[in-house]
Every structure is written in C-alpha cells, then in structure tokens.
Design a protein around this motif. Structure first.
Motif, PDB file in Angstrom:
ATOM      1  N   GLU A  57       0.858  -1.183   0.000  1.00  0.00           N
ATOM      2  CA  GLU A  57       0.000   0.000   0.000  1.00  0.00           C
ATOM      3  C   GLU A  57       0.901   1.242   0.000  1.00  0.00           C
ATOM      4  O   GLU A  57       2.061   1.203   0.392  1.00  0.00           O
ATOM      5  N   SER A  58       0.339   2.351  -0.412  1.00  0.00           N
ATOM      6  CA  SER A  58       1.113   3.593  -0.461  1.00  0.00           C
ATOM      7  C   SER A  58       1.401   4.105   0.948  1.00  0.00           C
ATOM      8  O   SER A  58       0.514   4.149   1.796  1.00  0.00           O
ATOM      9  N   VAL A  59       2.652   4.467   1.187  1.00  0.00           N
ATOM     10  CA  VAL A  59       3.086   5.055   2.449  1.00  0.00           C
ATOM     11  C   VAL A  59       3.781   6.375   2.112  1.00  0.00           C
ATOM     12  O   VAL A  59       4.531   6.454   1.137  1.00  0.00           O
ATOM     13  N   THR A  60       3.543   7.391   2.915  1.00  0.00           N
ATOM     14  CA  THR A  60       4.164   8.684   2.678  1.00  0.00           C
ATOM     15  C   THR A  60       5.341   8.882   3.618  1.00  0.00           C
ATOM     16  O   THR A  60       5.196   8.742   4.841  1.00  0.00           O
ATOM     17  N   ALA A  61       6.508   9.168   3.061  1.00  0.00           N
ATOM     18  CA  ALA A  61       7.686   9.440   3.881  1.00  0.00           C
ATOM     19  C   ALA A  61       7.504  10.755   4.613  1.00  0.00           C
ATOM     20  O   ALA A  61       6.929  11.711   4.090  1.00  0.00           O
ATOM     21  N   ASP A  62       8.018  10.803   5.843  1.00  0.00           N
ATOM     22  CA  ASP A  62       7.902  11.993   6.676  1.00  0.00           C
ATOM     23  C   ASP A  62       9.299  12.558   6.919  1.00  0.00           C
ATOM     24  O   ASP A  62      10.012  12.145   7.826  1.00  0.00           O
ATOM     25  N   GLY A  63       9.691  13.475   6.080  1.00  0.00           N
ATOM     26  CA  GLY A  63      10.993  14.092   6.247  1.00  0.00           C
ATOM     27  C   GLY A  63      12.095  13.381   5.500  1.00  0.00           C
ATOM     28  O   GLY A  63      11.898  12.355   4.848  1.00  0.00           O
ATOM     29  N   GLU A  64      13.300  13.934   5.628  1.00  0.00           N
ATOM     30  CA  GLU A  64      14.445  13.431   4.870  1.00  0.00           C
ATOM     31  C   GLU A  64      15.002  12.124   5.413  1.00  0.00           C
ATOM     32  O   GLU A  64      15.782  11.464   4.724  1.00  0.00           O
ATOM     33  N   ASN A  65      14.642  11.748   6.638  1.00  0.00           N
ATOM     34  CA  ASN A  65      15.199  10.516   7.196  1.00  0.00           C
ATOM     35  C   ASN A  65      14.296   9.313   6.938  1.00  0.00           C
ATOM     36  O   ASN A  65      14.462   8.265   7.559  1.00  0.00           O
ATOM     37  N   GLU A  66      13.335   9.454   6.017  1.00  0.00           N
ATOM     38  CA  GLU A  66      12.495   8.321   5.626  1.00  0.00           C
ATOM     39  C   GLU A  66      12.418   8.210   4.110  1.00  0.00           C
ATOM     40  O   GLU A  66      12.438   9.213   3.391  1.00  0.00           O
ATOM     41  N   THR A  67      12.339   6.964   3.650  1.00  0.00           N
ATOM     42  CA  THR A  67      12.096   6.668   2.239  1.00  0.00           C
ATOM     43  C   THR A  67      10.946   5.685   2.169  1.00  0.00           C
ATOM     44  O   THR A  67      10.951   4.677   2.890  1.00  0.00           O
ATOM     45  N   ALA A  68       9.961   5.961   1.341  1.00  0.00           N
ATOM     46  CA  ALA A  68       8.819   5.070   1.157  1.00  0.00           C
ATOM     47  C   ALA A  68       8.990   4.284  -0.141  1.00  0.00           C
ATOM     48  O   ALA A  68       9.323   4.854  -1.186  1.00  0.00           O
TER      49      ALA A  68
END
Length: 272
Positions: free
Chosen positions: A42-53
C-alpha cells in the motif's frame, strides 16, 4: 549497525510499514534510526528526509533487494496475520519471508527481525508455562506458517550468518479487548521495546523470544527475551481485569489460543 551501540540503529527497513504493527514500530524507531525505509504494497508517505517510502510486495524479491541496499537491519512485519487457506499462507508468509531473508543476504544486511506469533505454540494448554525452546504446537494453518517462518530464520542464521531474531508477538492492542488478552496482551510500548532490543542486542545468531507484556496471567516465559535481548516488558493487562468476567469459560481449560484453535476454527480453510 554497531553492536552494543543502542543510541543509533543505522538504516532500518520496515516491511509491512502500513500494517497494524508497522506504524508503532515506525514511530518508535524514528528517533533512533539514521534512516527508515518503509516498504508496503500500500502507499506510504515518507515523513521528512530521514524516511524513504517504497511501494513493493514481498513477493517481488528484486524490489526487496533494491529496497534493502545499504540497510543495517530489516524488521519484517508484512504478511497475513490471520487464519487463511494454506496456499495463501504459503505464498504470503512463507515465500514472503524467504524472499525477505534472501534479499537481506544478497544486500549484505546484518540483522533481520521477524514478526512471528504466539500462535506457533497456541495448542499448549492454558496451564502450561511455555519456554521458547519447547516444540511447536501450532493452533492452525496460520501458526504452521509462522513455524516455517522461524525455521527459515534459523536456517539463514546457521547457513549464511545472518543475525535473526524471531519475535513471537502477543495480542497487539492499545488495551485488552477480550478475556484471553489478560494473558496475551502486547502493549504498543512493549512492542516498541522488544523491536528496539531485537535490533540492538549483541552476540545474536538466532533468537526466538516471546514478545508479550508483563501480564500476571501470561502463558509464556520471558527470561529468554530478557537474557538474550535485554528487554523486560513493563505493562500488565491486570489493570484491565475488571473489564472482564472472572468466570469466563476460557480460564476453565483448553488451548492457549482459545477460540482460534480447534476444528471449527480450521475446517473452513481446509475445506475451501
């Protein structure tokens, strides 16, 4: 990930990041990890520069290898967390876990934390205090799939040197919603604590540990998780006991999985 350094976790991948447990683990690790890679079909949205979806299915091993590149650890939470047909469970839980472990090997990931289940021993009677090294007694096809998940983890640890921790998750809920949870509840806080410990514990080859809160009525031994992972749970379902009847038939005897075990629970999936 440097063993013995608990402050930072390096680059950590979470599969099933949009599932029931994934968001709790994501929140818990966000302050400790250098970078989180959030994998889900499912689609996940990254929150900030320290995450990649990454939108990917665990059935796609090539996509997993790409997502795992440069990672120090993987927390594998994707899968079916319910009874289902044997074919579905083989495809999603068993083949999916093989793909995760094999992708971790190819990408030179050091440690994999597997989301296993208390249901691998769900057919032990409620009066039996179960240690992680006792033989499996799965309560159904779902439990069987998690036995296979743990076996794959053991094989990858023994054969390829992966550091593997299989967490036999209890009943993950904000608070207990049924009588059985007085024994099996896993609070969000303790869930986060167990996962963090599984990522940072030193000297790991293969560890299977029950991840359950410190419930006074629990069935499962916690000393393995404490001695091998260094985590002691803090929450206790006993504070919710007044919400449930003392004479509930569950406590009169039977399997630890209660209504999740037995022919009536399994036959609909066997006779499909």
């Amino acid at each position: 990930m440097d063993q013995g350094m608990e402050a930072k976790l390096g680059r950590v991948v979470i599969t099933g990041a949009a599932g029931r447990v994934g968001p709790t683990v994501r929140t818990a690790l966000s302050g400790d990890a250098d970078h989180l890679v959030l994998v889900d079909r499912e689609s996940v949205t990254a929150d900030g520069e320290n995450e990649t979806a990454v939108k990917a299915d665990v059935a796609d091993i090539d996509a997993l290898v790409r997502a795992f590149e440069g990672a120090d650890a993987v927390v594998h939470l994707a899968g079916l967390a319910r009874e289902a047909s044997f074919g579905e469970l083989l495809d999603t839980n068993v083949q999916g876990t093989f793909n995760v472990l094999e992708a971790a090997r190819r990408a030179s990931v050091r440690r994999v934390v597997l989301g296993s289940s208390n249901r691998v021993t769900g057919n032990y009677p409620i009066h039996h205090h179960v240690f992680p090294d006792e033989p499996p007694r799965p309560d159904g096809l779902y439990g069987v799939s998690k036995v296979a998940v743990e076996a794959l983890g053991q094989m990858y640890a023994d054969t390829f040197g992966l550091e593997v921790v299989a967490l036999r998750l209890g009943s993950f809920e904000e608070e207990p919603t049924e009588t059985r949870h007085l024994a099996t509840w896993l609070s969000p806080g303790d869930c986060a604590g167990f996962v963090r410990a599984a990522l940072t514990a030193p000297n790991v080859s293969f560890v299977a540990a029950y991840a359950v809160s410190a419930n006074a009525r629990r069935f499962w031994d916690l000393t393995g998780g404490e001695s091998e992972l260094g985590y002691r749970p803090v929450d206790d379902a006993a504070r919710f006991a007044a919400n449930f009847a003392d004479d509930d038939p569950f406590w009169h005897g039977g399997p630890q999985s209660g209504a999740y075990a037995g022919a009536d629970a399994i036959l609909p999936y066997v006779e499909e």
